[in-house]
Design an enzyme around this catalytic site. Sequence first.
Site, mmCIF file in Angstrom:
data_model
loop_
_atom_site.group_PDB
_atom_site.id
_atom_site.type_symbol
_atom_site.label_atom_id
_atom_site.label_comp_id
_atom_site.label_asym_id
_atom_site.label_seq_id
_atom_site.Cartn_x
_atom_site.Cartn_y
_atom_site.Cartn_z
ATOM 1 N N SER A 189 -14.394 2.059 -7.640
ATOM 2 C CA SER A 189 -13.781 0.844 -7.109
ATOM 3 C C SER A 189 -13.489 0.786 -5.589
ATOM 4 O O SER A 189 -13.351 -0.417 -5.205
ATOM 5 C CB SER A 189 -12.700 0.742 -7.914
ATOM 6 O OG SER A 189 -11.714 1.470 -7.966
ATOM 7 N N HIS B 210 -6.028 -0.737 -3.608
ATOM 8 C CA HIS B 210 -7.194 -0.545 -3.335
ATOM 9 C C HIS B 210 -7.656 -1.181 -1.847
ATOM 10 O O HIS B 210 -6.790 -1.978 -1.394
ATOM 11 C CB HIS B 210 -8.270 -1.271 -4.346
ATOM 12 C CG HIS B 210 -8.377 -0.503 -5.640
ATOM 13 N ND1 HIS B 210 -7.410 -0.380 -6.633
ATOM 14 C CD2 HIS B 210 -9.344 -0.053 -5.945
ATOM 15 C CE1 HIS B 210 -7.979 0.220 -7.357
ATOM 16 N NE2 HIS B 210 -9.116 0.831 -7.244
#
Length: 306
Positions: free
Chosen positions: A63, A287
């Site tokens: 990711s 993230h």
Amino acid sequence: MKLRHARTGSTGPAPFRSRRAVLIAGFTATALAAATQTSAATPETSADTGPSTLGHYAALGDSYSSGAGIPPQTDTFCARSGDNYPGLLAASLPFTATTDVTCGGAETTRVAGPQGSASPQIDAVRADTDVVTVGIGGNDMGIGGAVARCVLLAHLAPQGSPCKASYTLFGTDEIDARVNTTAPRIAGVLRAVRAKAPHARIFLVGYPAIVPDDGSACRDILPLAVGDFPWFRVKIKNFNAMLARQAAANGATYVDTYTPSTGHDACEPAGVRWIEPTDTAAGSGLHPNAAYHRSTADTLTRLLTH
């Protein structure tokens, strides 16, 4: 969330979003999504050929490479963005074709094996592949679970380093042990890529600075204990050092994303940070956002053109 905040200096021994539920997702949020969503077809884009044309480009990874939460999301199964660094790199250089199979939740085992309905990532690598980027290993390390544990333990000693104490309870740092366990898996991925694309340039992409590099804390943004901020920082650095060693030993080029991201960690305000501390319109919690992906694409472009 306040955009500006005060950091607290750490007094704990050096050396690993604000909503707890989002933190627990961390690296694994997209893996949970994989259990309930269907995979889109692997995208392959073509570029005009010319005297300076590069061949095929394959992008592998988790990711942090797929661009989780960054609009536009072109593959919900894999949390893949059209503006991730593979997509930006493909747009900046004259590749004949690009295949991006980066997928949220991917572990190193998903390179050689399927991930839900997604094919093994190694299938994207061909004999005529000229460039391969690989950004993987964070899920093997179980960083999402480690963050969740650190958040829970922070309530016991918010000014101490309870997470470090927990992971070193028996005299050995469990996170460092995971680094050692992940090392041969990374080597295996790089060797598998080399076997399929013997002439390709392989780039192993590291992980960015998630917490401040100076060891300071921002408990109003990331609810870790003050002393666990510098420990978490060193765990990421140790992980990256392992990746660099494996790249050097297996014919790949290590791409340092930590250094450029220093000062752009999750504790910084919007517009400065490259890591989103919680789910936002700019990306998934804990993230990288679009600014990180632009920086990484620029770094890769320089490496390929100089």
